[in-house]
Scaffold this active site. Structure first.
Site, PDB file in Angstrom:
ATOM      1  N   THR A   1       8.505   9.382  -4.702  1.00 33.62           N
ATOM      2  CA  THR A   1       9.182   8.496  -3.230  1.00 33.62           C
ATOM      3  C   THR A   1       8.204   6.963  -3.746  1.00 33.62           C
ATOM      4  O   THR A   1       8.955   6.127  -4.579  1.00 33.62           O
ATOM      5  CB  THR A   1       8.626   8.923  -1.680  1.00 33.62           C
ATOM      6  OG1 THR A   1       9.269   9.851  -1.914  1.00 33.62           O
ATOM      7  CG2 THR A   1       9.166   7.939  -0.928  1.00 33.62           C
TER       8      THR A   1
ATOM      9  N   ASP B   1       3.086   7.687  -0.292  1.00 30.83           N
ATOM     10  CA  ASP B   1       3.779   8.968  -0.045  1.00 30.83           C
ATOM     11  C   ASP B   1       3.493  10.104  -1.363  1.00 30.83           C
ATOM     12  O   ASP B   1       3.136   9.875  -1.870  1.00 30.83           O
ATOM     13  CB  ASP B   1       5.512   7.985   0.240  1.00 30.83           C
ATOM     14  CG  ASP B   1       6.243   9.085   1.200  1.00 30.83           C
ATOM     15  OD1 ASP B   1       6.146  10.165   1.630  1.00 30.83           O
ATOM     16  OD2 ASP B   1       6.453   8.074   1.796  1.00 30.83           O
TER      17      ASP B   1
ATOM     18  N   LYS C   1       1.249  -0.955   0.266  1.00 35.90           N
ATOM     19  CA  LYS C   1      -0.027  -0.134  -0.326  1.00 35.90           C
ATOM     20  C   LYS C   1       0.397   1.052   0.330  1.00 35.90           C
ATOM     21  O   LYS C   1       0.635   2.283   0.879  1.00 35.90           O
ATOM     22  CB  LYS C   1      -1.186  -0.425   1.069  1.00 35.90           C
ATOM     23  CG  LYS C   1      -1.833  -1.017   1.198  1.00 35.90           C
ATOM     24  CD  LYS C   1      -3.023  -1.177   2.441  1.00 35.90           C
ATOM     25  CE  LYS C   1      -3.887  -2.258   2.615  1.00 35.90           C
ATOM     26  NZ  LYS C   1      -3.326  -3.463   3.158  1.00 35.90           N
TER      27      LYS C   1
HETATM   28  O1  C5P Z   1      -6.593 -11.923   8.195  1.00 37.24           O
HETATM   29  P1  C5P Z   1      -7.880 -11.421   7.079  1.00 37.24           P
HETATM   30  O2  C5P Z   1      -8.580 -12.180   6.109  1.00 37.24           O
HETATM   31  O3  C5P Z   1      -8.874 -10.277   7.577  1.00 37.24           O
HETATM   32  O4  C5P Z   1      -6.962 -11.096   6.170  1.00 37.24           O
HETATM   33  C1  C5P Z   1      -6.805  -9.767   5.081  1.00 37.24           C
HETATM   34  C2  C5P Z   1      -5.741  -9.053   4.447  1.00 37.24           C
HETATM   35  O5  C5P Z   1      -6.018  -8.183   3.525  1.00 37.24           O
HETATM   36  C3  C5P Z   1      -4.377  -8.266   5.391  1.00 37.24           C
HETATM   37  O6  C5P Z   1      -3.666  -9.130   5.170  1.00 37.24           O
HETATM   38  C4  C5P Z   1      -5.041  -7.108   5.102  1.00 37.24           C
HETATM   39  O7  C5P Z   1      -3.735  -6.386   5.094  1.00 37.24           O
HETATM   40  C5  C5P Z   1      -5.493  -7.416   3.695  1.00 37.24           C
HETATM   41  N1  C5P Z   1      -6.206  -5.826   2.725  1.00 37.24           N
HETATM   42  C6  C5P Z   1      -7.434  -5.903   3.995  1.00 37.24           C
HETATM   43  N2  C5P Z   1      -8.508  -4.577   3.430  1.00 37.24           N
HETATM   44  C7  C5P Z   1      -8.105  -3.784   2.846  1.00 37.24           C
HETATM   45  C8  C5P Z   1      -6.378  -3.977   1.597  1.00 37.24           C
HETATM   46  C9  C5P Z   1      -6.075  -5.731   2.188  1.00 37.24           C
HETATM   47  O8  C5P Z   1      -8.108  -6.800   4.500  1.00 37.24           O
HETATM   48  N3  C5P Z   1      -8.659  -2.632   2.247  1.00 37.24           N
END
Ligand code: C5P
Length: 237
Positions: free
Chosen positions: A73, A69, A66
């Protein structure tokens, strides 16, 4: 949409501390799933080691750092990810940030994070925002697409409108997936949750699943149940 192989529909979030734990999960699940997400926790400990290992095994990687910045960057960070075999990388931010990332993108697809799935309507109000989450997600997704992003990360609750109004070209990847029984309350930090089948039926290309698989006693069993749900949903598309 219908042509995505079943073993690429679920992207397993490897939210673990060490490379060895991630490898263990991949080895356990790779007969069923060939797409894995490396996020902040694992990247902090193993840098590109795990990413390269997964790619070398012939699987796909979503690198979920994600990037957010100043545009320069973000551009330089995106360049570091190019040409490593990463399939999806995630970015976050306003127009100049997205434009810089898009200009630097090489062989991978860039997904813009719309609104985190842990962020609910009450969090919007607490920040003084008057829009609904759905309006904000839709606005950001439309903008990301216009600026050249390949897709978005979004909860399954907003997918239907995006797919309907923004078309088939947009990749939609949906985290916040919970098995049927837990779908009204995740019991953790995720707020905008749906089942894998609901997300796909609403128009998501892929679902991201972490804890429901990685913390299960029998991860493969959980995957099989989710894949059945996905098969059922794709038949309805
Ligand atoms: O454990 P869980 O199923 O909640 O994991 C969801 C994953 O998706 C995590 O790694 C989290 O960082 C990622 N994620 C999220 N929501 C977003 C983007 C990414 O939960 N909008």
């Amino acid at each position: 949409m219908k042509n995505i192989p079943l073993n690429e529909r679920i992207i397993i979030a490897l939210d673990v501390q060490k490379a060895e734990q991630a490898r263990e999960i991949v080895k356990k699940c790779e007969s069923h799933v060939t797409f894995y997400k490396v996020g902040l926790q694992l990247f902090m400990s193993s840098w590109f080691e795990t990413v390269d290992w997964i790619v070398d095994r012939g699987h796909k990687v979503m690198l979920d750092l994600k990037f957010f910045d100043i545009p320069e960057t973000v551009k330089l960070a995106v360049e570091q990810v190019n040409n490593r075999g990463v399939t999806f990388a995630t970015i976050h931010g306003n127009d100049p940030i997205i434009q810089a990332a898009v200009a630097a993108r090489g062989d991978m697809k860039l997904l813009a994070v719309t609104v985190l799935t842990s962020f609910g309507e009450e969090d919007m109000r607490a920040m003084g925002m008057t829009q609904s989450v759905e309006e904000l997600v839709f606005y950001r997704a439309k903008r990301a697409l216009e600026l050249g992003c390949d897709g978005v990360v979004s909860s399954g609750l907003e997918v239907e409108k995006m797919r309907g109004d923004l078309g088939e070209k947009l990749f939609i990847v949906t985290p916040g997936i919970r098995p049927g029984a837990n779908v009204s309350d995740s019991g953790d930090d995720q707020k905008r949750i749906v089942t894998a089948g609901m997300a796909i039926r609403n128009g998501a290309n892929h679902v991201v699943v972490g804890r429901p698989i990685t913390k299960a006693d029998d991860p493969v069993k959980v995957i099989e149940v989710m894949q059945q749900d996905i098969i059922h949903s794709t038949q309805q598309l």
